[in-house]
Design an enzyme around this catalytic site. Structure first.
Site, PDB file in Angstrom:
ATOM      1  N   TYR A 139      -9.541   9.733  22.373  1.00 27.01           N
ATOM      2  CA  TYR A 139     -10.299   9.164  21.260  1.00 27.01           C
ATOM      3  C   TYR A 139     -11.276   8.086  21.740  1.00 27.01           C
ATOM      4  CZ  TYR A 139      -6.603  11.465  18.588  1.00 27.01           C
ATOM      5  OH  TYR A 139      -5.728  12.393  18.075  1.00 27.01           O
ATOM      6  N   VAL A 173      -3.027  -7.602  -1.356  1.00 24.96           N
ATOM      7  CA  VAL A 173      -2.862  -8.445  -0.164  1.00 24.96           C
ATOM      8  C   VAL A 173      -4.060  -9.362   0.080  1.00 24.96           C
ATOM      9  CG1 VAL A 173      -1.384  -6.687   0.862  1.00 24.96           C
ATOM     10  CG2 VAL A 173      -3.818  -6.757   1.477  1.00 24.96           C
ATOM     11  N   ARG A 227       0.782   5.899  -2.133  1.00 20.93           N
ATOM     12  CA  ARG A 227       0.318   7.223  -1.712  1.00 20.93           C
ATOM     13  C   ARG A 227       0.456   7.365  -0.194  1.00 20.93           C
ATOM     14  NH1 ARG A 227      -6.338   7.210  -1.961  1.00 20.93           N
ATOM     15  NH2 ARG A 227      -6.667   5.313  -0.738  1.00 20.93           N
ATOM     16  N   SER A 275      -3.029   1.022  14.566  1.00 21.76           N
ATOM     17  CA  SER A 275      -3.671   2.280  14.961  1.00 21.76           C
ATOM     18  C   SER A 275      -3.919   2.251  16.465  1.00 21.76           C
ATOM     19  CB  SER A 275      -5.007   2.426  14.226  1.00 21.76           C
ATOM     20  OG  SER A 275      -5.805   3.445  14.809  1.00 21.76           O
ATOM     21  N   ASN A 291       1.757  -2.208   5.390  1.00 21.85           N
ATOM     22  CA  ASN A 291       1.123  -0.892   5.512  1.00 21.85           C
ATOM     23  C   ASN A 291      -0.274  -0.841   4.883  1.00 21.85           C
ATOM     24  OD1 ASN A 291       1.177   2.210   5.746  1.00 21.85           O
ATOM     25  ND2 ASN A 291       1.008   1.914   3.525  1.00 21.85           N
ATOM     26  N   GLY A 303       0.817  -1.218   0.000  1.00 20.57           N
ATOM     27  CA  GLY A 303       0.000   0.000   0.000  1.00 20.57           C
ATOM     28  C   GLY A 303       0.841   1.254   0.000  1.00 20.57           C
ATOM     29  N   LYS A 322     -15.328   4.610  18.250  1.00 23.28           N
ATOM     30  CA  LYS A 322     -15.429   3.153  18.234  1.00 23.28           C
ATOM     31  C   LYS A 322     -15.763   2.680  16.813  1.00 23.28           C
ATOM     32  CE  LYS A 322     -15.145   2.629  22.804  1.00 23.28           C
ATOM     33  NZ  LYS A 322     -14.126   3.510  23.331  1.00 23.28           N
TER      34      LYS A 322
END
Length: 245
Positions: free
Chosen positions: A155, A60, A11, A140, A86, A8, A159
């Site tokens: 954060y 992938v 970009r 993340s 990624n 990935g 969810k």
């Protein structure tokens, strides 16, 4: 010359990571689902002075595509030093636990979780031929169960039944993989580049792609004394940068 495959990478954070690793003298395989678009990106990079970057087609979610990419790297390099998983998708929002369809959840998991496993297993043979193999799985903060259980986390209200759970699963898989490879010179970690403004989130994040890429590289180009099986986050405000699982 060390070689790295970044999935990935045509970009945003993946591309910036490819550029910075090229500057550091690595041969970079720029993973892309569309080879024509990937070649166009590489041509632009070459015009900007970047060297040792080659676009390689890899989806992938498709085993044939993964194996074809593996065969190219094997023929050209004989080994692979670094794998940066990624590639990822967010899925459609909102992602409520009560009504997000199984189909939508499976689609996100196919890329973010099963895709990582498929690529890692396919390239493990080539990574074992490296003197200092590294696997960095890009995750993340939304995959942290500890943070999601803390009402004071900034954060806490974000969810997601597809995206966040896929990253939590990825984190768990990374722990198992790192443990399995612990007797070998592998370093296997999950790296959260932080909440970054990219196409992925409609440029809503406060972080920059430059900061995100440098953070990934910092915790990928590590020496043999560095830890393995850890979760590093660019959003953690202390010098350890270790995130709770």
């Amino acid at each position: 010359m060390k070689s790295v495959l970044i999935t990935g990478a045509n970009r945003s954070i993946g591309l910036e990571t490819a550029k910075e690793l090229s500057k550091k003298g690595l041969f970079v395989y720029l993973g892309t689902r569309n080879l024509e678009k990937g070649n166009a990106v590489v041509q632009q990079l070459n015009e900007e002075g970047f060297e040792n970057i080659k676009a390689i087609e890899i989806d992938v979610t498709k085993q044939d595509s993964i194996l074809a990419a593996k065969n190219i790297v094997e023929e050209e390099q004989g080994k692979l030093d670094i794998l940066i998983n990624n590639a990822g998708i967010s899925g459609d929002f909102p992602q409520n636990a009560s009504d997000t369809s199984i189909k939508d959840i499976q689609e996100v998991f196919d890329t973010n979780f099963f895709g990582v496993i498929s690529v890692t297993q396919a390239f493990l043979e080539l990574l074992k031929k490296s003197d200092h193999p590294r696997i960095s799985n890009i995750t993340s903060g939304l995959g942290s169960l500890t943070l999601h259980s803390d009402p004071n986390w900034k954060y806490y209200t974000v969810k997601s039944a597809s995206y966040g759970t896929s990253k939590a699963a990825l984190n768990a898989y990374t722990i198992v993989l790192a443990y399995e490879l612990r007797a070998l010179p592998f370093k296997v970690n999950v790296i959260d580049p932080g909440y970054t403004a990219t196409d992925f989130n409609h440029h809503n994040g406060p972080g920059t792609i430059e900061s995100a890429a440098n953070f990934i590289i910092k915790h990928t180009l590590i020496d043999d004394n560095a830890p393995t099986g850890k979760f590093f986050s660019n959003d953690i405000e202390d010098e350890t940068e270790v995130s709770p699982w």
